[in-house]
Design a protein around this motif. Structure first.
Motif, PDB file in Angstrom:
ATOM      1  N   UNK A   1     -18.928 -25.675  21.246  1.00  0.00           N
ATOM      2  CA  UNK A   1     -19.812 -24.669  21.078  1.00  0.00           C
ATOM      3  C   UNK A   1     -21.159 -25.235  20.842  1.00  0.00           C
ATOM      4  N   UNK A   2     -21.405 -26.254  20.121  1.00  0.00           N
ATOM      5  CA  UNK A   2     -22.838 -26.828  19.787  1.00  0.00           C
ATOM      6  C   UNK A   2     -23.446 -27.562  20.977  1.00  0.00           C
ATOM      7  N   UNK A   3     -24.917 -27.507  21.022  1.00  0.00           N
ATOM      8  CA  UNK A   3     -25.603 -28.373  21.754  1.00  0.00           C
ATOM      9  C   UNK A   3     -26.007 -29.795  21.408  1.00  0.00           C
TER      10      UNK A   3
ATOM     11  N   UNK B   1     -16.867 -37.056   8.925  1.00  0.00           N
ATOM     12  CA  UNK B   1     -17.324 -35.528   8.751  1.00  0.00           C
ATOM     13  C   UNK B   1     -18.328 -35.258   9.918  1.00  0.00           C
ATOM     14  N   UNK B   2     -18.806 -34.021  10.362  1.00  0.00           N
ATOM     15  CA  UNK B   2     -19.793 -33.738  11.362  1.00  0.00           C
ATOM     16  C   UNK B   2     -20.569 -32.466  10.810  1.00  0.00           C
ATOM     17  N   UNK B   3     -21.371 -32.205  11.426  1.00  0.00           N
ATOM     18  CA  UNK B   3     -22.301 -30.970  11.107  1.00  0.00           C
ATOM     19  C   UNK B   3     -22.159 -30.013  12.091  1.00  0.00           C
ATOM     20  N   UNK B   4     -21.046 -29.797  12.824  1.00  0.00           N
ATOM     21  CA  UNK B   4     -20.765 -28.975  13.919  1.00  0.00           C
ATOM     22  C   UNK B   4     -20.353 -27.663  13.182  1.00  0.00           C
ATOM     23  N   UNK B   5     -21.133 -26.623  13.775  1.00  0.00           N
ATOM     24  CA  UNK B   5     -21.109 -25.421  13.362  1.00  0.00           C
ATOM     25  C   UNK B   5     -20.564 -24.254  14.487  1.00  0.00           C
ATOM     26  N   UNK B   6     -19.335 -24.088  14.691  1.00  0.00           N
ATOM     27  CA  UNK B   6     -18.822 -23.539  15.949  1.00  0.00           C
ATOM     28  C   UNK B   6     -19.191 -22.042  16.007  1.00  0.00           C
ATOM     29  N   UNK B   7     -19.687 -21.564  17.049  1.00  0.00           N
ATOM     30  CA  UNK B   7     -20.013 -20.065  17.183  1.00  0.00           C
ATOM     31  C   UNK B   7     -18.831 -18.997  17.050  1.00  0.00           C
ATOM     32  N   UNK B   8     -19.060 -18.004  16.914  1.00  0.00           N
ATOM     33  CA  UNK B   8     -17.978 -17.090  16.471  1.00  0.00           C
ATOM     34  C   UNK B   8     -16.618 -17.014  17.476  1.00  0.00           C
ATOM     35  N   UNK B   9     -17.103 -17.208  18.701  1.00  0.00           N
ATOM     36  CA  UNK B   9     -16.296 -17.212  19.744  1.00  0.00           C
ATOM     37  C   UNK B   9     -15.257 -18.436  19.941  1.00  0.00           C
ATOM     38  N   UNK B  10     -15.637 -19.532  19.047  1.00  0.00           N
ATOM     39  CA  UNK B  10     -14.933 -20.692  19.003  1.00  0.00           C
ATOM     40  C   UNK B  10     -14.619 -21.090  17.728  1.00  0.00           C
ATOM     41  N   UNK B  11     -14.512 -19.878  16.799  1.00  0.00           N
ATOM     42  CA  UNK B  11     -14.212 -20.301  15.387  1.00  0.00           C
ATOM     43  C   UNK B  11     -12.878 -20.875  15.005  1.00  0.00           C
TER      44      UNK B  11
ATOM     45  N   UNK C   1     -26.032 -20.451  28.309  1.00  0.00           N
ATOM     46  CA  UNK C   1     -25.706 -19.278  27.510  1.00  0.00           C
ATOM     47  C   UNK C   1     -25.211 -19.497  26.135  1.00  0.00           C
ATOM     48  N   UNK C   2     -25.682 -20.790  25.689  1.00  0.00           N
ATOM     49  CA  UNK C   2     -25.295 -20.774  24.143  1.00  0.00           C
ATOM     50  C   UNK C   2     -24.058 -21.592  23.900  1.00  0.00           C
ATOM     51  N   UNK C   3     -23.185 -21.875  24.783  1.00  0.00           N
ATOM     52  CA  UNK C   3     -21.964 -22.567  24.888  1.00  0.00           C
ATOM     53  C   UNK C   3     -22.073 -23.980  24.953  1.00  0.00           C
ATOM     54  N   UNK C   4     -22.260 -24.734  24.038  1.00  0.00           N
ATOM     55  CA  UNK C   4     -22.471 -26.267  24.221  1.00  0.00           C
ATOM     56  C   UNK C   4     -21.042 -26.819  24.461  1.00  0.00           C
ATOM     57  N   UNK C   5     -21.212 -28.188  24.953  1.00  0.00           N
ATOM     58  CA  UNK C   5     -19.987 -28.988  25.014  1.00  0.00           C
ATOM     59  C   UNK C   5     -19.303 -29.564  23.601  1.00  0.00           C
ATOM     60  N   UNK C   6     -19.963 -29.330  22.454  1.00  0.00           N
ATOM     61  CA  UNK C   6     -19.353 -29.697  21.273  1.00  0.00           C
ATOM     62  C   UNK C   6     -18.848 -28.909  20.253  1.00  0.00           C
TER      63      UNK C   6
END
Length: 270
Positions: free
Chosen positions: A215-217, A241-251, A208-213
C-alpha cells in the motif's frame, strides 16, 4: 505489448551497458566456473517484506562464470494459498529469477553490473492474473570496497522500468557494511548490516494512493545480523524491519512488513 516492449528495451540497455563496460575493464584471464548454493530460510524477505506469508522458504541457486561475466538462476517458493485466495498476493507458488552481468574490478573497487529477470508461477485469480503477467525486468549497479582491514562497504542501486501490471517504475538504493570477526578454528564469523530505500512512481495500475509496497509508494528497510561460515556451510541470524505503514484497506497485511528475526542455513558447492 507495452510490457514486452519496455522489458525488451530494459534488457537491451542492460546488455549494451555490460558489453561496453566489460570492454573497458581490465578482466582476469577467462576461465569457466560454477557454484551451487542450497539454502533454507525461516521466511522469504524481499527488501524487508515477506513473500511467503511469514512461512519458511527453500531457495536453491546456481551460478556460471566466465572471466568477469556471470549467469545465475535462483528459485524460491513464494506466496500462500490464503493470500492468493484473497487476491492480495497471487504470484505463487514459485519464483525463479535469472541474473546476467559482469563483475569488473577497477583498483580497490569491485563492481557488479547486471540485468535481473523476475518470473513467477502466478495462479489465475478473480482479478484475471495468469502466469507471466507479473514477470518483470530490473537493472542493477553495485560497487564495494575494503579500505580498512576486515571492513567492507557497499552501495547498490536498482532501477525497474514501468512494466504495466507487473510493477510501476521503481528506484531502490541500498548501503551495506560488513566486518569480518577473528576466526576461531574452522569458524569464520562476520557482522553485516544493510539499509535500503525504495520508491515508485504512479502508474495506471498503482494509483489512487495504493502503492506497490503493501500500500505504500515508498519505504525504508534495514537489517543487521551475524553470519558464520564453516567450510562450505553457513548460518545467518538477522533482524529485519521496515517503515511500511499500510493503509486501512490493507491493515491486515501490515504483518508482512513488520519487524522479525530471520534465520538462514545453507551450503555452497563445490
Amino acid at each position: 505489448m507495452g510490457a514486452f516492449v519496455r522489458s525488451s528495451r530494459a534488457l537491451a540497455f542492460g546488455a549494451f551497458t555490460s558489453i561496453a563496460l566489460s570492454t573497458a575493464a581490465v578482466a582476469d584471464e577467462n576461465k569457466f566456473g560454477y557454484s551451487i548454493t542450497i539454502s533454507g530460510a525461516s521466511d522469504y524477505l524481499f527488501r524487508g517484506i515477506s513473500l511467503t506469508d511469514e512461512k519458511p522458504a527453500f531457495q536453491p541457486y546456481i551460478e556460471f562464470t566466465y572471466g568477469i561475466g556471470y549467469l545465475g538462476i535462483w528459485g524460491s517458493n513464494i506466496g500462500s494459498r490464503e493470500l492468493a485466495a484473497e487476491g492480495f498476493q497471487a504470484t505463487g507458488p514459485w519464483e525463479v529469477d535469472v541474473y546476467a552481468g559482469i563483475r569488473p574490478v577497477v583498483g580497490p573497487v569491485n563492481f557488479d553490473l547486471a540485468v535481473l529477470w523476475y518470473t513467477y508461477g502466478a495462479r489465475t485469480n478473480p482479478g484475471g492474473l495468469t502466469k507471466g503477467d507479473l514477470d518483470y525486468v530490473e537493472l542493477k549497479a553495485s560497487a564495494s570496497t575494503s579500505p580498512i582491514k576486515n571492513w567492507t562497504f557497499g552501495l547498490t542501486g536498482y532501477f525497474t522500468p514501468d512494466q504495466d501490471l507487473a510493477i510501476p517504475q521503481t528506484a531502490t538504493v541500498e548501503g551495506s557494511v560488513a566486518y569480518e570477526l577473528p576466526h576461531y578454528r574452522e569458524f569464520a564469523p562476520s557482522l553485516t548490516a544493510q539499509i535500503g530505500y525504495a520508491t515508485s512512481w504512479s502508474s495506471k495500475y498503482f494509483g489512487n494512493g495504493s502503492g506497490p509496497f503493501v500500500g505504500d509508494d515508498a519505504y525504508a528497510y534495514w537489517n543487521a545480523g551475524l553470519k558464520v561460515a564453516v567450510d562450505k556451510f553457513f548460518l545467518d541470524f538477522r533482524y529485519w524491519d521496515t517503515s511500511v505503514d499500510a493503509p486501512a484497506s490493507l491493515a491486515e497485511y501490515q504483518r508482512l512488513a513488520d519487524s522479525r528475526f530471520l534465520f538462514t542455513a545453507g551450503v555452497t558447492l563445490p
